[in-house]
Enzyme design. Structure first.
Site: not given
Length: 556
Positions: A298, A359, A410
């Site tokens: 990321e 995301k 994440c």
């Protein structure tokens, strides 16, 4: 025959001739006495909360999670709902402060504020434990209520914050294989049941001895705790591969850990591009085997390659050098000028950028600011989040070279449904792209690694973690860590990982076990409250004829 009611029995007024009372002072003294009497219990709750925090990474003293559950069960046993709520809050606040100390990088106020919000859920848990402790079979209701509390925290407020689930302290323990049956909620249930049964056994030992019955009950509770502890060993964890994939993970590192980890523009991108080109040179020289795919973390590109030609060219040159499809992590402009998207993009050495994943769960106050217009006037630090992240609407299932991957970014690894959906839609291997440079060496990367280990077992998939500054790693489908990097170092990982098509029982059942256990916990609370109302109605009020008749039976 009824006797005349004496003044000592009457609550209707003062004794004739007695000195005047000071009701306010009396209430204050009684309140102070209650506070003093409750201090030992509160102190024990604080200690148990800290013990639970030590069960999580980076300390990893997982048996303390059982001890903490047992201790909270004993402290709330037989208390009122209000007393249980305070005990739960006194337990929860130090627990979250210790668990989330890495948030002090953002600000101590942020860490304390989030800890208070999360501790309120544990306060509700404490109230529930207190009222259900009067029900038969209360260890079962205790375990269910722990799941109920986590079920609520995972969703509220602002999409929830799942950090601190009992399951995440038990990602390499005898409880872990249960994740393949019922996911993280079943692991939490088993840990809480084990602790509650130990508390039940302790009460049998400590209580009035009615040997051999008391000893037998204590032994039964201890046996139940042992059964809950080792039940996971009976669960088969599927790990046989249907195929394999050669992968290289690039950890390019960052110039400055903390809030300003990016450094000058393109520095983080250059770190990852140069590491990829070095890998390509080693392959060309015969020192390294060519992988099937390469994975960047990321935010590996700190500039949008679609709006910055230099960033596009730098990525494209590195991917062409290594010659295999590469998963790139970058921020791209959103659908309007106020938004940005956090994406993983499949970059082909011949055709360039292709499929992408956005995301789905941006982090409140980190990647978007709720109530921005109001809060920014009070907390100027929020201006650092210049543009809100726009959430994606689809799963991270993408074709990366020969493999169908499930990409999560994440913090999303903490959310059950986001990871599970990728597997149920065909992902053969899980990829966690992450940037933990803000929290380097704080324990947060260790906590995220532990979550990834649980996901591997839960879904029977290898998990590939790509982090800008660490911890990157490869996790086998049985949850074991095959290899990992150190933090704040530039590193590359080469590994051959299994690809799997089969789904676990947890994948097939989905969220059903969690909802069932959570609702059962709420129903247990409802039953306990109803039973309490019935008891109060059956008890005559002082001064009523029924109460006087009851009193006549005991007056000599």
């Amino acid at each position: 025959m009824a006797l005349p009611v004496t003044q000592e029995r009457s609550a209707s007024g003062p004794v004739p001739g007695a000195p005047a009372q000071a009701p306010v002072a009396g209430r204050g003294a009684r309140a102070l006495a209650k506070v003093r009497a409750g201090l030992p219990r509160t102190g024990l709750a604080v200690l148990l909360g800290l013990l639970l925090g030590a069960a999580f990474p980076p300390y990893d003293l997982w048996p303390l999670s059982i001890v903490a559950v047992a201790g909270l069960s004993l402290l709330t046993r037989g208390r009122t709902a209000r007393q249980g709520a305070w005990t739960g809050f006194a337990f929860g606040l130090p627990f979250f402060v210790l668990l989330l100390k890495w948030l002090t990088v953002i600000g101590t106020d942020a860490m304390i504020g989030l800890s208070v919000v999360e501790a309120l859920f544990v306060a509700a848990l404490g109230a529930g434990l207190a009222v259900t402790s009067r029900l038969p079979g209360w260890p079962l209701w205790t375990a269910l209520l722990w799941v109920t509390q986590e079920w609520a925290r995972d969703r509220l407020p602002l999409g929830g914050f799942p950090w601190g689930r009992l399951a995440f302290a038990n990602t390499a323990t005898p409880f872990t294989p249960l994740a393949a049956l019922g996911g993280a909620p079943l692991v939490t249930f088993a840990v809480a049941l084990c602790g509650a049964l130990l508390a039940w056994a302790a009460l049998r030992v400590r209580g009035p001895r009615r040997a051999p019955r008391a000893a037998a009950l204590a032994a039964l509770g201890a046996l139940g705790a042992v059964a809950a502890l080792f039940a996971g060993y009976a669960v088969p964890v599927p790990t046989a591969p249907d195929d394999t994939l050669k992968v290289a993970i690039v950890q390019g590192n960052v110039p400055n850990p903390g809030m300003d980890f990016l450094g000058r523009p393109m520095q983080v991108l250059n770190n990852h591009a140069e590491a990829t080109e070095k890998l390509a040179a080693d392959i060309a020289a015969g020192r390294r085997e060519r992988p099937d795919v390469v994975i960047w973390p990321e935010n590996a590109s700190d500039l949008d390659p679609f709006s910055d030609p230099l960033a596009y060219q730098r990525i494209d040159r590195a991917v062409k050098a290594v010659g295999v499809p590469t998963l790139i992590g970058t921020l791209v402009d959103g659908p309007d000028t106020q938004h940005v998207q956090n994406e993983g993009i499949v970059w082909d050495p011949k055709t360039g950028p292709g499929a992408s994943y956005t995301k789905q769960h941006p982090v409140p106050f980190g990647e978007y600011v709720p109530f921005r217009a109001q809060l920014s006037k009070i907390i100027t630090r929020l201006d650092r989040v210049a543009r809100d992240f726009y959430p994606g609407t689809s799963t991270g299932v993408m074709q990366l070279g020969p493999a169908r991957i499930g990409d999560v970014i994440c913090f999303e690894v903490a959310y059950d449904e986001i990871v599970r959906d990728t597997v149920n839609q065909g992902a053969r291997v899980l990829v966690v792209q992450t940037n933990n440079a803000t929290y380097a060496l704080s324990g947060q990367p260790d906590q995220q690694l532990a979550m990834s280990r649980l996901r591997a077992v839960e879904h029977g998939r290898a998990v590939l973690i790509a982090a800008t500054s660490g911890i990157s790693g490869v996790i086998a489908p049985d949850g074991s860590v095959v290899t990992r990097t150190d933090e704040l170092t530039a590193a590359e990982i080469a590994a051959t990982v299994p690809l799997r098509d089969g789904r676990t029982v947890a994948d097939r059942l989905g969220a059903a076990p969690e909802w069932t256990m959570a609702i059962a916990g709420l129903l247990a609370c409802g039953a306990a409250v109803a039973a309490g109302v019935r008891r109060r109605r059956a008890t005559p009020a002082p001064g009523t004829p029924a109460a006087d008749d009851a009193l006549d039976q005991v007056v000599p």
